[in-house]
Design an enzyme around this catalytic site. Structure first.
Site, PDB file in Angstrom:
ATOM      1  N   ARG A   1      33.573  45.804  50.407  1.00  0.00           N
ATOM      2  CA  ARG A   1      32.650  46.893  50.715  1.00  0.00           C
ATOM      3  C   ARG A   1      31.428  46.322  51.427  1.00  0.00           C
ATOM      4  NH1 ARG A   1      29.954  48.319  46.909  1.00  0.00           N
ATOM      5  NH2 ARG A   1      30.771  47.154  45.146  1.00  0.00           N
TER       6      ARG A   1
ATOM      7  N   TYR B   1      39.176  48.324  54.654  1.00  0.00           N
ATOM      8  CA  TYR B   1      39.206  47.691  53.337  1.00  0.00           C
ATOM      9  C   TYR B   1      38.602  48.538  52.216  1.00  0.00           C
ATOM     10  CZ  TYR B   1      40.163  43.773  50.337  1.00  0.00           C
ATOM     11  OH  TYR B   1      40.720  42.970  49.371  1.00  0.00           O
TER      12      TYR B   1
ATOM     13  N   LYS C   1      34.802  55.362  46.154  1.00  0.00           N
ATOM     14  CA  LYS C   1      33.349  55.255  45.980  1.00  0.00           C
ATOM     15  C   LYS C   1      32.603  56.329  46.787  1.00  0.00           C
ATOM     16  CE  LYS C   1      33.809  51.315  43.711  1.00  0.00           C
ATOM     17  NZ  LYS C   1      33.647  51.249  42.261  1.00  0.00           N
TER      18      LYS C   1
ATOM     19  N   HIS D   1      30.129  55.610  37.522  1.00  0.00           N
ATOM     20  CA  HIS D   1      30.897  54.372  37.743  1.00  0.00           C
ATOM     21  C   HIS D   1      31.300  53.829  36.374  1.00  0.00           C
ATOM     22  CE1 HIS D   1      30.862  50.100  39.723  1.00  0.00           C
ATOM     23  NE2 HIS D   1      32.059  50.630  39.746  1.00  0.00           N
TER      24      HIS D   1
ATOM     25  N   SER E   1      29.870  45.864  39.140  1.00  0.00           N
ATOM     26  CA  SER E   1      31.076  45.199  39.630  1.00  0.00           C
ATOM     27  C   SER E   1      31.129  43.771  39.069  1.00  0.00           C
ATOM     28  CB  SER E   1      31.055  45.140  41.159  1.00  0.00           C
ATOM     29  OG  SER E   1      30.831  46.426  41.680  1.00  0.00           O
TER      30      SER E   1
ATOM     31  N   CYS F   1      32.216  42.688  36.087  1.00  0.00           N
ATOM     32  CA  CYS F   1      31.919  42.502  34.657  1.00  0.00           C
ATOM     33  C   CYS F   1      33.149  42.778  33.793  1.00  0.00           C
ATOM     34  CB  CYS F   1      30.788  43.413  34.212  1.00  0.00           C
ATOM     35  SG  CYS F   1      29.168  42.895  34.763  1.00  0.00           S
TER      36      CYS F   1
ATOM     37  N   THR G   1      38.127  46.559  34.363  1.00  0.00           N
ATOM     38  CA  THR G   1      39.580  46.789  34.287  1.00  0.00           C
ATOM     39  C   THR G   1      40.135  46.130  33.018  1.00  0.00           C
ATOM     40  OG1 THR G   1      39.635  46.862  36.681  1.00  0.00           O
ATOM     41  CG2 THR G   1      41.752  46.616  35.586  1.00  0.00           C
TER      42      THR G   1
ATOM     43  N   ASP H   1      37.482  52.775  36.603  1.00  0.00           N
ATOM     44  CA  ASP H   1      36.392  52.626  37.568  1.00  0.00           C
ATOM     45  C   ASP H   1      35.448  53.834  37.638  1.00  0.00           C
ATOM     46  OD1 ASP H   1      35.106  50.986  39.495  1.00  0.00           O
ATOM     47  OD2 ASP H   1      35.987  52.146  41.116  1.00  0.00           O
TER      48      ASP H   1
ATOM     49  N   SER I   1      40.480  39.762  46.539  1.00  0.00           N
ATOM     50  CA  SER I   1      41.829  40.285  46.787  1.00  0.00           C
ATOM     51  C   SER I   1      42.157  41.330  45.721  1.00  0.00           C
ATOM     52  CB  SER I   1      42.859  39.159  46.802  1.00  0.00           C
ATOM     53  OG  SER I   1      42.769  38.384  45.631  1.00  0.00           O
ATOM     54  N   ARG I   2      43.035  42.252  46.067  1.00  0.00           N
ATOM     55  CA  ARG I   2      43.204  43.454  45.242  1.00  0.00           C
ATOM     56  C   ARG I   2      44.662  43.840  45.025  1.00  0.00           C
ATOM     57  NH1 ARG I   2      38.354  46.365  43.571  1.00  0.00           N
ATOM     58  NH2 ARG I   2      36.664  45.250  44.561  1.00  0.00           N
TER      59      ARG I   2
ATOM     60  N   GLU J   1      38.915  40.382  21.810  1.00  0.00           N
ATOM     61  CA  GLU J   1      37.970  40.243  20.691  1.00  0.00           C
ATOM     62  C   GLU J   1      36.844  41.267  20.795  1.00  0.00           C
ATOM     63  OE1 GLU J   1      38.998  38.611  18.388  1.00  0.00           O
ATOM     64  OE2 GLU J   1      40.189  36.913  19.142  1.00  0.00           O
TER      65      GLU J   1
END
Ligand code: OXD
Ligand code: MN
Length: 608
Positions: free
Chosen positions: A84, A223, A232, A252, A274, A276, A279, A299, A390-391, A520
């Site tokens: 982005r 992209y 977004k 978000h 982003s 953190c 997912t 997301d 990469s995604r 955990e």
């Protein structure tokens, strides 16, 4: 039938179900951009197969080894089009104050002129795909509709994985439903005789949002969030503007359903900047016996008071566009299972056997890798084989931990809202807000440290209120006021969810993470649920309620480590408040008084 046949045979004939205003808009874009053909998409499997066939033939997609990764493909982007581009993302409201100091504002009329100039003939030699989509379950009171036009088959295919693409959307628009116009071009026209490249794009990029006319124009990139406009651009930037007007929240946030060993269920929505681990949280496998975490989204969440007055949430998306590096059997086994096949990978490495690989998937990089740029990987070079951003793009339905309610048109009642960031110091493992307004203050002061993969100085703390800094379509001060107002509404109609703050990333004196994280984190979820059920007392501190204890059974972590995780260093908190204040003061007169009051009150509580 080839795709081109479909194009020429389907386009000219007028389909009754196509709404007149969509046809007019497509004609207008088409007259401007001069595509070779127009293809109206319906989200079918046959259409996906055609798109894939076209892209395998053109070299945009590499067919992965079907024995290892069935029906899966790898795309490699241009080296300059990998993420982005926040610096090229614009909010084009009529009044610059409505975009506010945290956004790049641009005059909407000038921006339209610039974009029209750039888009002129920009689709020459390409197909214009018209993609109708719903954000959220079709027909849900929480859903919204949109249509994206794009000259990228990669984008058209990715949309099929990411959102609900369906021509039923046209019937709903014809019946009067409003819709968001999403116009996308890679800005790479083809002249007769030109040979196309695998990843067409343009060095000039614009991701422009027009909140008043509910339009998005994206130029020059294929992209991720730059090009998959429902994500977004629509579901956060434009939706946040709509949400403010209509009295709801576009956030978000990941969305999960938690089941306790007693079989009680809770819905939690969590906002993290982003990088953190959203997912990973969304697909958590709890280490604590008897607990279950099921996935609704990783997301974005839309939260709206339901008919019963309670705050209800849906995930407006229908797929994941997840960061690949770091995903492994250890960090996210559910994601690894989910990616068995039917997946589009972008910018990962390619193995000698025709499968994908990325840093962190296994300890050692396999021999014979090809990098994301298509070159042999030199392990000694220090360069990663997969791009750090990469995604994978994959449908929600493949998630092994998907909650059965994921498509429920009513949404789920939200019990807890969680804010988090990546902080080595200062912020405890978990805190509960004193009340809604204090929770809004915690959300307003979220900050996160830059990671090695991001631009900027390593470890530098960036303020990112509600993890929305790059994703808000209007003035941040007005947004904070809207959150406070939502509390007032929910107090009248029902009970606002409780608000928590977490930090998985606190480090010890050696710089090592103290908390093991991942599965955990269920220990923190257990504490949150115990708080919701009113079963545990907590310590009232200057920054909120903190645990007297956390369940550490079976974990190799001593009491003193837990104390470090929960420690509140008054000086560090005071310094952090100063930093937050500097950020918030930049919002000027639009900063709600209540936020300043919360700041003062926190300072007062800090006094010995
Ligand atoms: C994302 C992000 O890609 O937040 O989801 O950057
Ligand atoms: Mn995100």
């Amino acid at each position: 039938m080839t795709l081109t046949d479909t194009v020429t045979s389907a386009s000219p004939k007028t389909d009754e179900s196509r709404p007149v205003d969509v046809i007019e808009w497509v004609n207008e874009i088409s007259a401007l951009t001069s595509p070779e053909s127009v293809l109206w998409c319906d989200g079918s499997k046959a259409e996906a197969d055609e798109l894939i066939a076209v892209m395998v033939a053109s070299g945009t997609l590499i067919h992965l080894n079907p024995n290892l990764r069935p029906q899966s493909y790898l795309a490699r982007s241009a080296p300059s089009d990998v993420a982005r581009v926040e610096s090229r993302t614009f909010i084009c409201s009529l009044d610059p104050e409505d975009a506010g100091p945290t956004n790049n504002w641009y005059d909407p009329i000038e921006m339209k002129d610039t974009l029209r100039g750039l888009a002129k003939d920009s689709m020459r030699g390409r197909t214009l795909y018209v993609v109708p989509f719903a954000m959220g379950p079709l027909g849900s009171p929480l859903s919204k509709l949109g249509v994206q036009v794009t000259d990228s088959p990669y984008v058209a295919l990715s949309l099929q994985m990411m959102v609900r693409v369906s021509s039923e959307v046209f019937s709903m628009i014809s019946a009067g439903a409003s819709w968001v116009k999403c116009c996308h071009t890679v800005g790479a026209p083809l002249n007769a005789g030109d040979v196309d490249v695998a990843w067409p794009c343009n060095e000039t990029k614009y991701i422009s949002h027009f909140p008043e006319s509910l339009e998005i124009w994206s130029y020059g990139s294929a992209y991720g969030g730059n090009a998959l406009l429902p994500k977004k651009a629509f579901a956060l930037r434009i939706a946040s503007v709509i949400a403010r007007k209509e009295g709801w929240l576009a956030e978000h946030m990941l969305l999960v359903k938690v089941t306790s060993p007693e079989g009680k269920t809770y819905t939690m929505a969590a906002a993290f900047p982003s990088a953190c681990g959203k997912t990973n949280f969304a697909m958590m496998r709890p280490s604590l016996p008897g607990w279950k975490v099921e996935t609704l989204g990783d997301d974005i969440a839309w939260l709206r008071p339901g008919r019963d007055g309670k705050l209800r949430a849906i995930n407006p998306e229908a797929g994941f566009f997840g960061v690949a590096p770091g995903t492994s059997q250890a960090t996210n086994p559910s994601a690894m299972e989910m990616l068995w096949g039917n997946t589009i990978f972008t910018n990962t490495a390619l193995t000698a056997e025709g499968d994908i690989w990325w840093e962190g998937m296994t300890k050692e990089a396999p021999e014979g890798l090809t990098t994301w740029q298509g070159e042999p990987h030199d392990k000694t070079s220090g360069h990663p084989a997969a791009h750090p951003n990469s995604r994978f793009a994959v449908g929600l339905s493949q998630c092994p931990t998907l909650a059965e309610e994921w498509d429920d048109p009513e949404g789920l009642v939200v019990d807890a809202i969680i804010f988090g960031g990546r902080r080595s110091t200062t912020i405890p493992l978990v805190t509960e807000a004193l009340n809604w307004n204090h929770g809004v203050f915690l959300g307003a002061t979220i900050a996160s440290e830059r990671t090695a993969a991001a631009e900027g100085t390593l470890g530098e703390v960036r303020r990112d209120p509600f993890a929305m800094l790059p994703f808000l379509g209007y003035n941040m001060g007005d947004y904070l006021a809207h959150w406070l107002e939502m509390g007032n509404t929910l107090r009248v109609t029902g009970r606002p969810p409780r608000i928590f703050q977490v930090n998985w990333f606190r480090r010890d004196a050696n710089g090592d993470f103290i908390w093991p994280g991942f599965g955990e984190n269920s220990r923190v979820i257990e504490w949150i649920v115990e708080r919701l059920e009113g079963r545990v007392p907590a310590r009232r501190t200057a920054i909120g309620w903190t645990p007297e204890s956390i369940n550490l059974e079976g974990l190799d972590l001593g009491r003193s480590a837990l104390e470090s995780l929960l420690e509140i260093d008054a000086q560090a908190v005071a310094d952090d408040l100063d930093d937050a204040e500097t950020f918030l003061e930049a919002l000027g007169s639009r900063l709600p008084k209540e936020i300043s009051r919360q700041l003062d009150q926190t300072r007062e509580r800090l006094r010995p």
